[in-house]
Write a protein that holds these residues in place. Structure first.
Motif, PDB file in Angstrom:
ATOM      1  N   ASP A  32       2.448  17.413   4.012  1.00 54.27           N
ATOM      2  CA  ASP A  32       3.615  18.289   4.010  1.00 54.27           C
ATOM      3  C   ASP A  32       4.046  18.539   2.571  1.00 54.27           C
ATOM      4  OD1 ASP A  32       6.057  19.560   4.317  1.00 54.27           O
ATOM      5  OD2 ASP A  32       6.644  18.362   6.052  1.00 54.27           O
ATOM      6  N   GLU A  33       3.541  19.612   2.006  1.00 57.41           N
ATOM      7  CA  GLU A  33       3.840  19.973   0.616  1.00 57.41           C
ATOM      8  C   GLU A  33       5.338  20.145   0.389  1.00 57.41           C
ATOM      9  OE1 GLU A  33       2.983  23.815  -2.326  1.00 57.41           O
ATOM     10  OE2 GLU A  33       2.069  23.682  -0.343  1.00 57.41           O
ATOM     11  N   VAL A  34       6.027  20.772   1.338  1.00 58.82           N
ATOM     12  CA  VAL A  34       7.459  21.033   1.191  1.00 58.82           C
ATOM     13  C   VAL A  34       8.243  19.734   1.164  1.00 58.82           C
ATOM     14  CG1 VAL A  34       9.477  22.079   2.283  1.00 58.82           C
ATOM     15  CG2 VAL A  34       7.295  23.315   2.235  1.00 58.82           C
ATOM     16  N   ALA A  35       7.888  18.781   2.019  1.00 59.67           N
ATOM     17  CA  ALA A  35       8.603  17.510   2.077  1.00 59.67           C
ATOM     18  C   ALA A  35       8.470  16.737   0.773  1.00 59.67           C
ATOM     19  CB  ALA A  35       8.095  16.670   3.239  1.00 59.67           C
ATOM     20  N   ASP A  37       0.849  -1.193   0.000  1.00 61.29           N
ATOM     21  CA  ASP A  37       0.000   0.000   0.000  1.00 61.29           C
ATOM     22  C   ASP A  37       0.882   1.240   0.000  1.00 61.29           C
ATOM     23  OD1 ASP A  37      -2.173  -1.660   0.164  1.00 61.29           O
ATOM     24  OD2 ASP A  37      -2.950  -0.841   2.037  1.00 61.29           O
ATOM     25  N   VAL A  38       0.582   2.171  -0.885  1.00 58.75           N
ATOM     26  CA  VAL A  38       1.244   3.474  -0.910  1.00 58.75           C
ATOM     27  C   VAL A  38       0.161   4.550  -0.844  1.00 58.75           C
ATOM     28  CG1 VAL A  38       3.133   2.562  -2.334  1.00 58.75           C
ATOM     29  CG2 VAL A  38       1.226   3.749  -3.433  1.00 58.75           C
ATOM     30  N   THR A  39       0.573   5.779  -0.651  1.00 61.54           N
ATOM     31  CA  THR A  39      -0.312   6.926  -0.840  1.00 61.54           C
ATOM     32  C   THR A  39       0.359   7.856  -1.835  1.00 61.54           C
ATOM     33  OG1 THR A  39      -1.292   6.790   1.371  1.00 61.54           O
ATOM     34  CG2 THR A  39      -1.426   8.905   0.242  1.00 61.54           C
ATOM     35  N   ASP A  40      -0.202   7.908  -3.028  1.00 65.59           N
ATOM     36  CA  ASP A  40       0.350   8.736  -4.102  1.00 65.59           C
ATOM     37  C   ASP A  40       0.194  10.204  -3.720  1.00 65.59           C
ATOM     38  OD1 ASP A  40       1.035   9.978  -6.475  1.00 65.59           O
ATOM     39  OD2 ASP A  40      -0.012   8.531  -7.731  1.00 65.59           O
ATOM     40  N   GLU A  41       1.300  10.951  -3.753  1.00 65.27           N
ATOM     41  CA  GLU A  41       1.264  12.356  -3.365  1.00 65.27           C
ATOM     42  C   GLU A  41       1.224  13.290  -4.571  1.00 65.27           C
ATOM     43  OE1 GLU A  41       2.829  12.511   1.074  1.00 65.27           O
ATOM     44  OE2 GLU A  41       4.478  12.259  -0.340  1.00 65.27           O
TER      45      GLU A  41
END
Length: 216
Positions: free
Chosen positions: A166-169, A128-132
């Protein structure tokens, strides 16, 4: 947990506890280089769609979140694709794209939360992943560009519904990978650009358990 070459596992994207998509994949290898998966053309897949059956990308995100969701069965209609989850659980995976003639056309860096492995006794196994959403397209000459920056910005602006914390990360992880791209380091060194799946690999099915609750 180590997967076996040839094994079929579920490659799943989850969003706030919901299934975003499911893609049955064959394990090419699972070793010190990472977990390498193959998704063949015409593989059965499942995708999250809006309550009225439309895909998330067919409308503004602000509209999508008002319509409810359902799962829609389909097939992977593009050329086959390799996907590598690297050791140490970095926040990305690397994909090898090809054209209809099975010629390598470039890499794709999918920025995502680290993969979580799972296995159900007597049933399905997978990651399982979470696509960012923010991604990097890499040409064979290793020139690169960001992908989906506008989509990323649109969704970040609705934090109560978005799954990126966390957009920056996310962007920093992409820039870290860019250094490897520009250096021609593995896996951007030509490895697996000529990969062909074994002829005996049949199209996988969606086994019972493909829709188990998300781990994240």
């Amino acid at each position: 947990m180590v997967f076996t070459p040839g094994q079929v596992i579920m490659h799943r994207n989850t969003r706030r506890g919901r299934i975003g998509w499911v893609r049955p994949a064959r394990v090419v290898s699972d070793d010190e280089r990472g977990l390498l998966l193959w998704i063949a053309r015409h593989t059965p897949v499942v995708n999250e769609v809006s309550g009225d059956g439309r895909g998330m990308r067919t409308m503004p995100f602000a509209e999508f979140v008002t319509l409810g969701t359902s799962l829609k069965h389909g097939t992977w209609d593009g050329p086959g694709v390799l996907k590598l989850h690297r050791p140490g659980d970095p926040a990305h995976s690397v994909w090898w794209f090809r054209n209809d003639a099975d010629q390598f056309t470039g890499w794709y860096v999918n920025l995502e939360r680290p993969a979580i492995r799972w296995s159900d006794p007597g049933g399905a196994s997978g990651v399982d992943v979470t696509d960012e959403d923010l991604d990097i397209i890499v040409a064979p000459d290793r020139s690169w560009q960001w992908k989906d920056e506008e989509e990323f910005a649109e969704r970040v602006a609705i934090p109560e519904h978005y799954w990126v914390d966390d957009e920056v990360a996310v962007r920093e992880e992409g820039l870290r990978v860019v250094k490897e791209i520009e250096a021609g380091a593995f896996p951007f060194d030509g490895t697996w650009t000529d990969f062909m799946p074994p002829a005996e690999w049949e199209l996988p099915d969606l086994p019972p358990g493909w829709d188990r609750p998300a781990l994240r």
